[in-house]
Design a protein around this motif. Structure first.
Motif, PDB file in Angstrom:
ATOM      1  N   ILE A  66       0.918  -1.186   0.029  1.00 55.79           N
ATOM      2  CA  ILE A  66      -0.034   0.156   0.170  1.00 55.79           C
ATOM      3  C   ILE A  66       0.833   1.069  -0.131  1.00 55.79           C
ATOM      4  O   ILE A  66       1.636   1.418   0.626  1.00 55.79           O
ATOM      5  CB  ILE A  66      -0.990   0.002   1.465  1.00 55.79           C
ATOM      6  CG1 ILE A  66      -1.967  -1.214   1.186  1.00 55.79           C
ATOM      7  CG2 ILE A  66      -1.737   1.315   1.140  1.00 55.79           C
ATOM      8  CD1 ILE A  66      -2.831  -1.425   2.248  1.00 55.79           C
ATOM      9  N   ASN A  67       0.566   2.306  -0.985  1.00 58.23           N
ATOM     10  CA  ASN A  67       1.195   3.529  -0.945  1.00 58.23           C
ATOM     11  C   ASN A  67       0.863   4.558   0.149  1.00 58.23           C
ATOM     12  O   ASN A  67      -0.520   4.695  -0.015  1.00 58.23           O
ATOM     13  CB  ASN A  67       0.927   3.874  -2.413  1.00 58.23           C
ATOM     14  CG  ASN A  67       2.026   5.115  -2.794  1.00 58.23           C
ATOM     15  OD1 ASN A  67       2.775   5.621  -1.754  1.00 58.23           O
ATOM     16  ND2 ASN A  67       1.902   5.915  -3.781  1.00 58.23           N
ATOM     17  N   ILE A  68       1.673   4.889   0.785  1.00 58.02           N
ATOM     18  CA  ILE A  68       1.006   6.030   2.069  1.00 58.02           C
ATOM     19  C   ILE A  68       0.742   7.218   1.491  1.00 58.02           C
ATOM     20  O   ILE A  68       0.041   8.140   2.072  1.00 58.02           O
ATOM     21  CB  ILE A  68       2.293   6.146   3.048  1.00 58.02           C
ATOM     22  CG1 ILE A  68       3.587   6.613   2.666  1.00 58.02           C
ATOM     23  CG2 ILE A  68       2.368   4.676   3.674  1.00 58.02           C
ATOM     24  CD1 ILE A  68       4.588   7.027   3.542  1.00 58.02           C
ATOM     25  N   ASP A 108      -1.011   8.108  -1.307  1.00 56.02           N
ATOM     26  CA  ASP A 108      -2.540   8.139  -1.649  1.00 56.02           C
ATOM     27  C   ASP A 108      -3.240   7.076  -1.112  1.00 56.02           C
ATOM     28  O   ASP A 108      -4.469   6.964  -1.565  1.00 56.02           O
ATOM     29  CB  ASP A 108      -2.574   8.307  -3.289  1.00 56.02           C
ATOM     30  CG  ASP A 108      -1.876   7.198  -3.972  1.00 56.02           C
ATOM     31  OD1 ASP A 108      -1.529   6.215  -3.290  1.00 56.02           O
ATOM     32  OD2 ASP A 108      -1.847   7.333  -5.287  1.00 56.02           O
ATOM     33  N   CYS A 109      -2.755   6.319  -0.368  1.00 59.66           N
ATOM     34  CA  CYS A 109      -3.485   5.052   0.148  1.00 59.66           C
ATOM     35  C   CYS A 109      -3.971   4.124  -0.736  1.00 59.66           C
ATOM     36  O   CYS A 109      -4.967   3.365  -0.506  1.00 59.66           O
ATOM     37  CB  CYS A 109      -4.493   5.395   1.076  1.00 59.66           C
ATOM     38  SG  CYS A 109      -4.050   6.387   2.438  1.00 59.66           S
ATOM     39  N   LYS A 110      -3.370   4.015  -1.991  1.00 58.49           N
ATOM     40  CA  LYS A 110      -3.581   3.298  -3.106  1.00 58.49           C
ATOM     41  C   LYS A 110      -3.126   1.570  -2.850  1.00 58.49           C
ATOM     42  O   LYS A 110      -2.033   1.573  -2.485  1.00 58.49           O
ATOM     43  CB  LYS A 110      -3.031   3.812  -4.306  1.00 58.49           C
ATOM     44  CG  LYS A 110      -3.381   2.979  -5.673  1.00 58.49           C
ATOM     45  CD  LYS A 110      -3.007   3.616  -6.829  1.00 58.49           C
ATOM     46  CE  LYS A 110      -3.363   2.634  -8.076  1.00 58.49           C
ATOM     47  NZ  LYS A 110      -2.556   3.356  -9.161  1.00 58.49           N
ATOM     48  N   ARG A 111      -3.798   0.647  -3.191  1.00 61.72           N
ATOM     49  CA  ARG A 111      -3.663  -0.548  -2.921  1.00 61.72           C
ATOM     50  C   ARG A 111      -2.693  -1.094  -4.446  1.00 61.72           C
ATOM     51  O   ARG A 111      -3.188  -0.850  -5.485  1.00 61.72           O
ATOM     52  CB  ARG A 111      -4.621  -1.531  -2.904  1.00 61.72           C
ATOM     53  CG  ARG A 111      -5.490  -1.350  -1.543  1.00 61.72           C
ATOM     54  CD  ARG A 111      -6.829  -2.118  -1.575  1.00 61.72           C
ATOM     55  NE  ARG A 111      -6.372  -3.056  -0.765  1.00 61.72           N
ATOM     56  CZ  ARG A 111      -7.615  -4.051  -0.507  1.00 61.72           C
ATOM     57  NH1 ARG A 111      -8.795  -3.809  -1.198  1.00 61.72           N
ATOM     58  NH2 ARG A 111      -7.381  -4.992   0.149  1.00 61.72           N
ATOM     59  N   LEU A 121       3.977  -0.840   3.738  1.00 59.86           N
ATOM     60  CA  LEU A 121       3.711   0.497   3.518  1.00 59.86           C
ATOM     61  C   LEU A 121       4.797   0.951   2.881  1.00 59.86           C
ATOM     62  O   LEU A 121       5.985   0.870   3.202  1.00 59.86           O
ATOM     63  CB  LEU A 121       3.565   1.269   4.925  1.00 59.86           C
ATOM     64  CG  LEU A 121       1.918   0.659   5.493  1.00 59.86           C
ATOM     65  CD1 LEU A 121       2.102   1.527   7.031  1.00 59.86           C
ATOM     66  CD2 LEU A 121       0.950   0.887   4.764  1.00 59.86           C
ATOM     67  N   ASP A 172       6.407   4.239   0.282  1.00 57.54           N
ATOM     68  CA  ASP A 172       6.278   5.578  -0.306  1.00 57.54           C
ATOM     69  C   ASP A 172       6.756   5.738  -1.574  1.00 57.54           C
ATOM     70  O   ASP A 172       7.901   5.823  -2.205  1.00 57.54           O
ATOM     71  CB  ASP A 172       7.275   6.362   0.572  1.00 57.54           C
ATOM     72  CG  ASP A 172       7.320   8.037   0.346  1.00 57.54           C
ATOM     73  OD1 ASP A 172       6.293   8.518  -0.339  1.00 57.54           O
ATOM     74  OD2 ASP A 172       7.950   8.723   0.785  1.00 57.54           O
TER      75      ASP A 172
END
Length: 87
Positions: free
Chosen positions: A12-14, A16-19, A72, A74
């Motif tokens: 998960i990208n912190i 944009d909270c995209k999976r 997580l 970035d």
């Protein structure tokens, strides 16, 4: 931790909270044996039948935290590498 354990974790990208998906592969430095990056296959084209359009190559330094079921990271948009264009 084993590579097979990493492949069961969702990334998960912190920013944009995209999976992004699940870890598909790991890149190692052959001389030192250190992990360089994780590789996450991007979404498939036409239900995944025609291959993948993109893949995420996430350097080890961009991994923020490894939890029991998620990783997580970035990731900035420029780090997305295009692999094959779908028709």
């Amino acid at each position: 931790m084993r590579i097979s354990d990493l492949k069961q974790k969702e990334v998960i990208n912190i920013n944009d909270c995209k999976r992004l998906g699940f870890v598909g592969d790991v890149d190692f430095d052959m001389e030192t044996g250190c992990m360089i990056a994780i590789i996450v296959p991007g979404p498939g084209c036409i239900c995944g039948f025609l291959g993948r359009e993109k893949e995420y190559v996430i350097p080890f330094c961009d991994i923020c935290q490894v939890g029991s079921d998620i990783i997580l990271v970035d990731v900035k948009e420029k780090k997305v590498e295009e692999k094959v264009k779908c028709p």
